[in-house]
Design a protein around this motif. Structure first.
Motif, PDB file in Angstrom:
ATOM      1  N   TYR A   1       0.854  -1.184   0.000  1.00  0.00           N
ATOM      2  CA  TYR A   1       0.000   0.000   0.000  1.00  0.00           C
ATOM      3  C   TYR A   1       0.890   1.233   0.000  1.00  0.00           C
ATOM      4  N   ALA A   2       0.579   2.178  -0.878  1.00  0.00           N
ATOM      5  CA  ALA A   2       1.312   3.443  -0.914  1.00  0.00           C
ATOM      6  C   ALA A   2       0.403   4.531  -1.454  1.00  0.00           C
TER       7      ALA A   2
ATOM      8  N   SER B   1      10.981  -4.995   3.647  1.00  0.00           N
ATOM      9  CA  SER B   1       9.717  -4.393   4.079  1.00  0.00           C
ATOM     10  C   SER B   1       9.962  -3.020   4.691  1.00  0.00           C
ATOM     11  N   THR B   2       8.907  -2.203   4.693  1.00  0.00           N
ATOM     12  CA  THR B   2       8.947  -0.993   5.502  1.00  0.00           C
ATOM     13  C   THR B   2       8.749  -1.380   6.967  1.00  0.00           C
ATOM     14  N   LYS B   3       9.071  -0.479   7.863  1.00  0.00           N
ATOM     15  CA  LYS B   3       8.893  -0.731   9.294  1.00  0.00           C
ATOM     16  C   LYS B   3       7.448  -0.414   9.670  1.00  0.00           C
ATOM     17  N   GLY B   4       6.577  -1.333   9.236  1.00  0.00           N
ATOM     18  CA  GLY B   4       5.153  -1.096   9.451  1.00  0.00           C
ATOM     19  C   GLY B   4       4.653   0.001   8.532  1.00  0.00           C
ATOM     20  N   LEU B   5       3.564   0.675   8.930  1.00  0.00           N
ATOM     21  CA  LEU B   5       3.039   1.800   8.174  1.00  0.00           C
ATOM     22  C   LEU B   5       3.913   3.009   8.420  1.00  0.00           C
ATOM     23  N   ILE B   6       4.532   3.524   7.372  1.00  0.00           N
ATOM     24  CA  ILE B   6       5.392   4.698   7.527  1.00  0.00           C
ATOM     25  C   ILE B   6       4.697   5.915   6.935  1.00  0.00           C
TER      26      ILE B   6
ATOM     27  N   ALA C   1      13.783   5.519   4.466  1.00  0.00           N
ATOM     28  CA  ALA C   1      12.655   4.642   4.806  1.00  0.00           C
ATOM     29  C   ALA C   1      12.125   3.860   3.605  1.00  0.00           C
ATOM     30  N   LEU C   2      12.170   4.468   2.417  1.00  0.00           N
ATOM     31  CA  LEU C   2      11.573   3.850   1.233  1.00  0.00           C
ATOM     32  C   LEU C   2      12.118   4.555  -0.004  1.00  0.00           C
ATOM     33  N   ILE C   3      12.321   3.799  -1.064  1.00  0.00           N
ATOM     34  CA  ILE C   3      12.753   4.353  -2.343  1.00  0.00           C
ATOM     35  C   ILE C   3      11.629   4.184  -3.350  1.00  0.00           C
TER      36      ILE C   3
ATOM     37  N   VAL D   1       5.427  17.374  -0.495  1.00  0.00           N
ATOM     38  CA  VAL D   1       4.766  16.104  -0.775  1.00  0.00           C
ATOM     39  C   VAL D   1       5.035  15.154   0.384  1.00  0.00           C
ATOM     40  N   GLN D   2       3.970  14.602   0.920  1.00  0.00           N
ATOM     41  CA  GLN D   2       4.087  13.581   1.956  1.00  0.00           C
ATOM     42  C   GLN D   2       3.372  12.309   1.491  1.00  0.00           C
ATOM     43  N   MET D   3       3.846  11.192   2.003  1.00  0.00           N
ATOM     44  CA  MET D   3       3.264   9.910   1.635  1.00  0.00           C
ATOM     45  C   MET D   3       3.130   9.021   2.854  1.00  0.00           C
ATOM     46  N   GLU D   4       2.315   7.993   2.708  1.00  0.00           N
ATOM     47  CA  GLU D   4       2.293   6.891   3.655  1.00  0.00           C
ATOM     48  C   GLU D   4       2.385   5.596   2.864  1.00  0.00           C
ATOM     49  N   ALA D   5       3.009   4.622   3.480  1.00  0.00           N
ATOM     50  CA  ALA D   5       3.204   3.344   2.779  1.00  0.00           C
ATOM     51  C   ALA D   5       3.352   2.222   3.784  1.00  0.00           C
TER      52      ALA D   5
END
Length: 519
Positions: A100-101, A121-126, A226-228, A278-282
Motif C-alpha cells: 500500500y502506498a 519491508s517498511t517498518k510497518g506503516l510509515i 525509509a523507502l525508495i 509532498v508527503q506519503m504513507e506506505a
C-alpha cells in the motif's frame, strides 16, 4: 498480376514438393485437431496457473504450489514418472504480503506501485516527507548526507512518457511472415561482443550504470532512508517490474523499493521540482523463504513402446516461473498450459508413441534459463563433455512468446529440418501456421538444448500485446489470454510431437557432435 500468379504457383510447387518428402498421417492429425480445438482444457489449466496459484516468482510459495498442482494434473492425464526434479541451488524465495502506498499531501492519492523483487519491508506503516534526490555523479551524494533518515526518496531523473502510435495488440502480416521465410543464414554468432564496438560500448555503459546504482543504494542504506520510489517502465497504468536486490542466500538486505507507474512518479517529481511539499504513507511487507533454496522443474512422460526406439526422447516444454506484478499469464502460463494441453491431447486420443515423450516445465528462466540449463547439464552434459543421453534426444520444442497463435517455427539455423517442418505445418495452414524461417528468436529455454547440439525449437507466435503491455508487467493476467490462439497452439504442438515420436529417423542435427559416453 502475372508476376503475382507466377510467385503463388512457385510457392505452391515448393510447398507440395516439401510435403512430398515427409509423410503425414492425416487421420491422426484430424484426431488431434478434433480433441485440441473442440474439447480443449487449456484455459482451465491457465486458470489454475494464474488466478489460483498467483504470481510464480522463482522460489516463491506461488511457484511451488503451481508446480505441485501441475505434477498431480499431469498424473491425472495418465502420464508417468511425474515429479519435481531438482536442478541445483537457486537461492532465497520471496513474495509480497502487503503493498500500500499513497500521497497524503498536498492531497490523498493512492499510487500504482510494485515492490521490486527481493527488496525488504517498511517498518510497518510509515508516514513522511518525500525528498527529491539528484545524483549525476557519485560526488553528488555528499550533499545529502544526514538528510535522508526516515525519508521517502525519489530521484530527479524522471523520463517523460512516450506513447506508441502503434496498436497495443498486433498479429504478423503476410508480408512480415514472407520476409521471415526468406531470411538466409547469417555468418557469425548472435550477439557477438568481441570486436563489436557498439556492443562493447553498450556493455560498458551497463556496467557503469550498475556501479552507480550500487553506490547510491549503499549510501541510502547508510543514511537509513525509509523507502525508495523508482519510475517503472510503462504507460497508462502499466508497470513493467524488475528485481531490486539479489536472491542469493549470502546477499545483504536491500531497502524497500517501489517501482511506480510513470504517471504517478512524474506527478510527484513535478510537485517537488516546483517546491511543493509532498508527503506519503506506505506499508510494504515482503517475506523471504530460505527453508528450501533448491530449484525444481516439473517432469512427466508418456513412455515409448517401440523396443528399438523407446530409449529415444522427444521433449517439449516452457518456463513455469513468472514475475510478481501480475500472475504471469502470457509469460509464461500460456506456454506451460499449451504444453500440458498437448500432452493431454496425445493421451486422450490413445496415442502410444514409439519414442518416449517428456514434458518439462522449467523454473528460474527469468533469472537466466537456470532450470533448463541445470537439467541439460545433469542429463546431457556440456558441449565439450557430452553424456550418452544427449544422443538420444530427437528434438525439444518450446513455447514462450505470449498468448499469440503459432504462425510457424524458427529453425535455429538448422536448415536440414526445414522441409520436414513445412510438411508438418501443411495440415495447419488453414489455422494461420505457414512459416518456416532459418532464424532464431530471443533467448529462452530452447537455447539450453541448442547449446549441446540437441535440435531445439521455438515456435513463431503472433506478438499480440506481449511486448507492449504484458511482458513482466502488472497487466500480465488471465484476461490477456486469447483462448482460440492457445487451442490452436496446443493442437499444432501435439502434432509436431506426434510426428517426431513416430518418425523413422531422429531429426537431423546441425553438426556431427559425438557423445563421450560419460554418464
Amino acid at each position: 498480376m502475372k508476376k503475382t500468379l507466377l510467385f503463388l504457383l512457385l510457392t505452391a510447387s515448393i510447398s507440395l514438393s516439401a510435403a512430398a518428402q515427409e509423410a503425414v498421417d492425416q487421420a491422426i492429425v484430424q484426431k488431434i485437431r478434433n480433441e485440441g480445438l473442440k474439447n480443449s482444457q487449456v484455459m482451465k489449466t491457465a486458470f489454475y496457473l494464474t488466478d489460483v496459484a498467483g504470481p510464480r516468482l522463482s522460489g516463491s510459495p506461488g511457484l511451488k504450489n503451481a508446480q505441485n498442482w501441475a505434477v498431480k494434473e499431469l498424473q491425472s492425464y495418465g502420464l508417468v514418472n511425474a515429479k519435481l526434479e531438482p536442478w541445483g541451488k537457486f537461492g532465497k524465495g520471496w513474495q509480497v504480503n502487503k503493498n500500500y502506498a499513497a500521497i497524503t499531501v498536498p492531497y490523498y492519492h493512492a499510487i500504482i506501485a510494485i515492490p521490486k523483487a527481493w527488496t525488504s519491508s517498511t517498518k510497518g506503516l510509515i508516514k513522511g516527507d518525500v525528498v527529491l534526490v539528484k545524483v549525476d555523479t557519485l560526488t553528488d551524494l555528499a550533499k545529502y548526507k544526514g538528510q535522508l533518515g526516515g525519508k521517502i526518496v525519489v530521484f530527479d531523473q524522471a523520463n517523460a512518457l512516450v506513447r506508441s502510435k502503434n496498436p497495443d495488440a498486433s498479429r504478423y502480416t503476410d508480408e512480415e511472415l514472407a520476409k521471415m521465410a526468406a531470411t538466409t543464414p547469417q555468418a557469425g554468432g548472435r550477439g557477438q561482443r568481441a570486436g563489436n564496438p557498439q556492443m562493447e560500448a553498450f556493455m560498458a555503459a551497463r556496467r557503469k550504470a550498475a556501479a552507480m546504482r550500487g553506490a547510491i543504494s549503499s549510501f541510502l542504506q547508510q543514511e537509513n532512508a525509509a523507502l525508495i520510489l523508482s519510475q517503472g517502465r510503462g504507460t497508462d497504468g502499466t508497470v513493467f517490474t524488475t528485481n531490486g536486490a539479489s536472491y542469493a542466500d549470502t546477499a545483504k538486505a536491500a531497502l524497500p523499493e517501489l517501482e511506480t507507474s510513470g504517471e504517478d512518479y512524474l506527478r510527484i517529481v513535478r510537485l517537488l521540482r516546483a517546491g511543493q511539499k509532498v508527503q506519503m504513507e506506505a506499508d510494504v511487507q515482503t517475506q523471504f523463504y530460505t527453508d528450501d533454496m533448491q530449484g525444481y522443474n516439473v517432469i512427466a512422460e508418456i513412455p515409448g513402446t517401440d523396443k528399438k526406439l523407446k530409449e529415444q526422447v522427444v521433449m517439449l516444454g516452457g518456463h513455469f516461473d513468472s514475475w510478481h506484478a501480475g500472475t504471469g499469464a502470457t509469460d509464461n502460463a500460456a506456454g506451460s498450459a499449451v504444453m500440458m494441453e498437448a500432452m493431454r491431447i496425445l493421451k486422450t486420443i490413445g496415442f502410444k508413441p514409439k519414442r518416449t515423450i517428456r514434458i518439462a516445465l522449467w523454473s528460474s528462466e527469468e533469472q537466466g534459463l537456470f532450470g533448463s540449463r541445470g537439467y541439460v547439464a545433469q542429463h546431457f552434459g556440456k558441449r565439450d563433455t557430452l553424456k550418452a543421453e544427449q544422443a538420444k534426444v530427437s528434438a525439444y520444442y518450446n513455447l514462450d512468446n505470449g498468448t499469440g497463435k503459432i504462425r510457424g517455427v524458427y529453425l535455429q539455423g538448422n536448415a536440414a529440418v526445414g522441409t520436414i517442418f513445412q510438411s508438418w505445418l501443411a495440415p495447419f495452414n488453414d489455422l494461420g501456421a505457414t512459416t518456416v524461417t532459418i532464424s532464431n528468436t530471443g533467448g529462452t529455454d530452447h537455447q539450453s538444448f541448442d547449446a549441446v547440439n540437441i535440435p531445439g525449437f521455438q515456435f513463431i507466435q503472433d506478438g499480440m500485446d506481449y511486448n507492449t503491455r504484458t511482458h513482466h508487467s502488472n497487466q500480465d493476467t488471465y484476461d490477456r489470454l486469447v483462448e482460440d490462439d492457445l487451442k490452436q497452439a496446443a493442437t499444432i504442438v501435439a502434432s509436431f510431437v506426434y510426428n517426431t515420436a513416430q518418425r523413422a529417423e531422429m531429426l537431423p542435427r546441425k553438426e556431427a557432435v559425438k557423445a563421450t559416453g560419460t554418464n
